[in-house]
Design a protein around this motif. Sequence first.
Motif: not given
Lengths: 380, 525
Positions: A53-71
Amino acid sequence: MDTYILLQHYWWFLVALLGALLVFLLFVQGGQSLLFTIGKTEMQQKMLLNSTGRKWEFTFTTLVTFGGAFFASFPLFYSTSFGGAYWVWVLILLCFVLQAVSYEYQAKKGNLLGKKTYRVFLWLNGVLGPVLIGTAVGTFFNGANFIVNKEQLTVAFNPVISTWATPWHGLEAALVVWNVCLGLAVFFLSRVLSLLYFVNNIDDTEIQHKSRRQLRWDAALFLVFFLVFVGHLLVQEGFAVNPETKEVFQEPFKYLTNFLEMPVVLAVLLVGVVGVLFGIGKTVFSATWKKGIWFAGAGTVFTVLALLLCAGWNNTAYYPSLTDLQSSLTLENSSSSFFTLKTMSYVSIFIPFVLAYIVYAWRALDLRKINRKEMEELED
Amino acid sequence: MIETIDSSLIDWSRAQFALTAIYHWLFVPITLGLGIVQAVMETIYYKTGDVFWKKTAQFWMKLFGINFAIGVATGLILEFEFGTNWSNYSWFVGDIFGAPLAIEGIVAFFMEATFIAVMFFGWNKVSKGFHLTSTWLTIVGATISAFWILVANAWMQYPAGMQFNPDTVRNEMASFWSVALSPVALNKFLHTVFSGWIIGSAFVVGIASWYLLKKREQRFALASVKVGAIFGALACILSIVTGDGSAHQVAQKQPMKLAAMEGLYEGSNGAGLVGVGVLNPAKKAYDDGKEAFLCKIEIPLMLSFFAERDLDAYVPGITNIIEGGYTQKDGSTALSAAEKMARGKLAIQALADYREAAKAKNDSLTQQARAALDANFNYFGYGYVNNPSDLIPPVSLTFYAFRLMVIFGGLLLLLFLVAAYLSYRNRFEGKRWLQWSCLISIFAAIAAGQAGWVVAEVGRQPWAIQDILPVSAAISNLSTASVQVTFFIFLALFTILLIAELKIMLNAIKKGPEINPSTLQQLNN
């Protein structure tokens, strides 16, 4: 190599790297899927939840950045896949929404749905998230059903250029056994990584013992699905692009050829696989060794990076269309302009600094392992 | 056979995006404002070593955390909805629009995600200095994130720094700095962040007032009111300045939006600003001859002044913009909507001709088509519009939302000034009417923030990108039923999570910061 083509390959590398980091960080999801398997008491579940639970933000943020970078770098993929495989992406997003709130709300008083419901949400996300992401990535090798027609923009009453060819809008990917195979490989890998992380991060004999025992089963299942997927990948027909005519065609043993023609990528794959196996093996056979997560984690990043590079580099269509082969997406026909890729490349200089402060903060927080005493002191 | 895009699909896609944005904006501004307030409080703790300030900061951080999770969850959906529901948009302008989103991820989100973990879990694990730095970096990350997403939003309102490429059939970035530092983007960023500060301040002052009404946690509450009210008053003043800048930009770049904000159908020189007014519900069309207002109170000349910095300047109304023919600032005659639509259709046809000529490798026809496309491209989006009246945004919603934002904003400034003055004179504690007002002001601040976004987004309809792409041409080719289903899934999910969030927050507030004076004494010693 032409600078524009170089930039397209560089950005595919960055997107692949983000994807690889995302798969590593799916250990958070893996941990959620094991919440009721490893955590039999309230205290154990609390420790497990605090660990990931102290690391979920990293998974979340990586998904968002993955989406942003792909876009930013390959907008035609963003447009075609997200708008077409609608249901798959919506389900993945719903999983991540549940995760974000469940970690925060599950232990809070007055949370409306009760602790158990939020923990079931976390479990659901832990199972569905990796399976769906893995299955979606499987379409990079096995294709999807879409048509891209840029002339459509000149048709005023229906100017949408990307059309999905099935009414299932992405769910049909689950009918392709090799996609599901990758989905299950990612799922069991996420569990393996989470077990290794629990061993490293939680200072509790019982959890460590259970995690090491559970690791054998999940590692075995991961290896079965991973090896079947990779075995098939190496012998299957792939989707190649003629660099002169830009024509997309199917080529026998394309992905095997890619690895043989890109020995560095092959080396990255092999180093990655060895890293994962070493991390698992030494943890299984040693009763005290706790560093498996770092070997298996780095190995995961290398392995996924190599697979995604194999999907897009060496004149390969990374998002093949099964409906109209010439609609398939390649680095060249789907990328942003030279100017945008060049500008974004300057921004990418920040990435090492970002990684550096993540490592620094992560280490600072993980120096003291999670234990019962801390949990008892922890306020809801 | 190619099917026509169903107009209900456009409406449901709009509704889904609006729903997500509305929920997202319930949580984000509290994060932006509360983040600064708690960082200031922790800074006081760092400077003075007084544990009271640590406990105070920790209490607000707890509420911050409850709010943060659902804020990022709705934000994730918003980002991906550009792809899932607006796929044509994603290709047509992804070359420009994607860049701010990627930079937001790389530069801002990771900063926020990394340091928020230290902020919540690092109290006993890292040094005081590192913890304070992490608290500040969390809010810096959130603010940088706001900057890049607002750059992207501003670009949709005022597309700059790009050119259309007929070979790739999309717009491509030509100047990064024109996109990132456009005056619209800077104004929008500052105005939006300041509005977040106002909402965060109202949240702090309102909850602190509740404790005073209950005669609980008085030292904590009075300290929070002091910090929150000063910060809120400052944010209101800055918001007024940047709001004026935003309105001026709207007048320059989106005259139709300004006309809708004012319910102005017939333009004039020396136009007055409507202070308050009631629109005539019987007016259904711009050319039906009916009066726009049932009643109104106008401030003479002020609309011209705010729009053009000139008391006698001409401000066009809705009818003028549709019918054209008036003289613009640059001396040219404004085109009518019908003329713009004709030129838009010419641009689309020129693009088709260009593609065909290029395929046939006919250079002269290619050049000819390219020249026609370039000459008409500024009106490209009008080619997808069927009727001039489609170019008029919902006037009453835009008009009333604008007034709601301004009136509530003004009242909040007044409230913050009074609260700040009385709290520094140590007279806030006894003023129950003021404490009630502060408590109610939380809702007023949130309503003002929502109203501001209604003005910005409803007021620019039908455009996804001003003049270049209407929403009807920006969408994904989905079945209406699919979008209806996801709309209701999101509605149910967000609503349940909102109720859960409110219940958890109310529980945390009822429990309070639990700052026991004797414990504090021991800790400070």
